[in-house]
Scaffold this active site. Sequence first.
Site, PDB file in Angstrom:
ATOM      1  N   GLY A 107       0.791  -1.213   0.000  1.00 45.74           N
ATOM      2  CA  GLY A 107       0.000   0.000   0.000  1.00 45.74           C
ATOM      3  C   GLY A 107       0.831   1.274   0.000  1.00 45.74           C
ATOM      4  O   GLY A 107       1.952   1.327  -0.512  1.00 45.74           O
ATOM      5  N   SER A 108       0.290   2.303   0.628  1.00 47.34           N
ATOM      6  CA  SER A 108       0.827   3.664   0.524  1.00 47.34           C
ATOM      7  C   SER A 108       2.196   3.866   1.158  1.00 47.34           C
ATOM      8  O   SER A 108       2.766   4.958   1.044  1.00 47.34           O
ATOM      9  CB  SER A 108      -0.164   4.641   1.157  1.00 47.34           C
ATOM     10  OG  SER A 108      -1.403   4.595   0.484  1.00 47.34           O
ATOM     11  N   ALA A 109       2.741   2.867   1.814  1.00 49.24           N
ATOM     12  CA  ALA A 109       4.064   3.009   2.423  1.00 49.24           C
ATOM     13  C   ALA A 109       5.116   3.380   1.382  1.00 49.24           C
ATOM     14  O   ALA A 109       6.138   3.991   1.708  1.00 49.24           O
ATOM     15  CB  ALA A 109       4.456   1.710   3.134  1.00 49.24           C
TER      16      ALA A 109
END
Length: 725
Positions: free
Chosen positions: A403-405
């Site tokens: 995800g957004s990491a």
Amino acid sequence: MKTKKRKKTHVSFRINWLFIVVFLLFSALILRLGFVQIVYGENYKREVEKTEDETVDSPVPRGKMLDRYDRVIVDNKPLNAVTYTRLKGVTQEDKLKVAKKLATLIDVPVTTDVFGKSDKKKDKNTIKLTERDLKDYWIATHPKAAAKKITAADKQKVKEEKISEDDLYPLQLKRITKNELLSVKDDLEVIAIKSKMEGGYALTAQIIKSGLTNKELAVISEQLSDLPGVDTTTYWDRMYTYDDLLSTLLGKITSADEGLPSENLQYYLSHGYSRNDRVGKSYLEKQYEDVLRGQKARIQNVTDRSGNLVSQETVTEGQRGSDLILTIDMELQKQVEDVLTKAVLEGAARNRLMDRAFAIMMDPHTGDILAMGGKQLVTDKQTGARKVQDFALGNLTTSYEVGSAVKGATVLAGLDSGAIQPGTVFYDAPMKFAGTKPKKSSHNMGATGIEKALEQSSNVFMYRTILNMAGETYRPGGSLHISPSIFNKMRSYYSQFGLGIPTGIDLENESTGIRNTVTNEPGKALDFAIGQYDTYTPLQLVQYISTIANGGYRMKPHLVKEIREPELDSELKGSIQSSVEPQVLNRITMNQSQIDIVKRGFRRVVTAQGGTGHALYTNPKYRKYNIAGKSGTAETYNQGVSVRNSTFVSYAPYDNPEVAVAVVIPSAYVAGANSGGQSKTITGDVIDAYFKLKKQGNTEVEQKEEDAKTGNTELNGVKKDTNEQ
């Protein structure tokens, strides 16, 4: 005439003396030969019969493994053992005699399913006997009955060359009945010992049993003269000080029964190994086998023509293997694993699909792995109960949508490519493309710059960035056209941070993640930009965040810090053979000002009111560490159920990073359920553990320095004045 007579008499006299001397010399020679024959005959006979010298190697203890503060992680435990050396020319009857004698002296745990399923608990010394083992023994102990198993018809077939002599033994085995096997049921220990004896190689000691009791050792030692080929020795087994802590990464070694792995047999034999040597078969034990193995003692065996052992002589003394000093702090590792165990149990209680969690900590400036925690919930096959076990290995062997990491890498790719500028602002609102559902962020953020996009995790900002990188203009309601080449372009950028490529860690079987192959759907490129396309390992994530934390240098992660010479005195440190220096794998192409923009955004993730990691700031326990980081939530499926992976990458302190952390919780929660912020809690707890242990360490150092100044030392808990006379 008279003169001639006198001359003849003189000649005869000299000849007589010559005969006498020759007679005496022959007599002396005969006497000497007789003396040699009678007195030294047996000795010379043995010397003549010494026809073969063979040198064999005797194993030595392997090197130890210690943590960065010299705490012993893996050591060697000495065990009393009884061995059998198979000599040439020894008959089956001789071995059987020795096996029967040994069976009366030692207790050998045996199990077999031949007479029904065994309910005996096994340990490492338990010998499992097969039906073939029992049949071989029955034939050896019932030669007449076994001979009757071969019929006249069988012999005729051999004569007619319809079958060979080698086919007769299998026929005997096949014709042994169950009742006949019952006759050897009371001899299972003898059978087990004999099978062990026959499993070794000529002139190589084969361990029959390790862990002898002192009584067993004493009894065998007293009767060695009646047990040809049998000896007692010290056998070394691996001992794990921290039990199963980090066990999957430390690796295993083969057992004495396994010996050298068959797939690498020739390699090991060409490097001086014996077939029954124990070697590392996985991870650190295998990776550093040439360091840990040590130098074996060389023993020369002298045998006679019959293969009997005449004498043994140590040619060279052995030396145990060198020690590995790991980068791991085992006290930190223990606390990290405690945090993960608690998280897995709590998470599984809410969501049956959550069965694992990872947290890995690295020094962003050196690549030292400080802790590598992984826990997995498994079901016991026998009891059906669920238990948490070590899965540190999963940090490098398993990969997930994170995800957004990874949005920090997306932003830096956009800046470096010129697709966006430091002052770029996009309006965050749902993006509508023809024939698809709207692509949007978790909420409408309005005008959004880079730092705000990272702070609140704007998907739209990342979509617009990758569209610009692909040279496409967004038209509401229009079709989405993105060239498949964007995937290679993005992967090239991501690889600068270690995402999607080998990290370089000093272990084998590292996964590089899964590269999605669907490139004909333009929407997938948008998913790529927010970490919803390719998969990455926790190890890749910690290398990625370390690269940003240290100003753009991708450091090679490593688990071994030093290799030291072995020391007999366990209190002393061996001299350093080699040390692992920090290695820069590459410098990212982005400049420092661009990196600083992302770092400020990561700090706002924690400090800003709307930051996705703000819980790390509102909690006073974590606030003092000045954490910066990026959260991630990835939509995926587990067993057909829509779930969310939860991730968080971070470093601390923000202004002078000491430690980088990556936390990954696959299937953290089912879609629609509250995530509970578990990844942030784990992040805060492990960073808290790091700085608390550091403070304790500094206090101890300061105390030692103060003691040195005042002349006080502390030994075994008792303070003593070193100036005392």
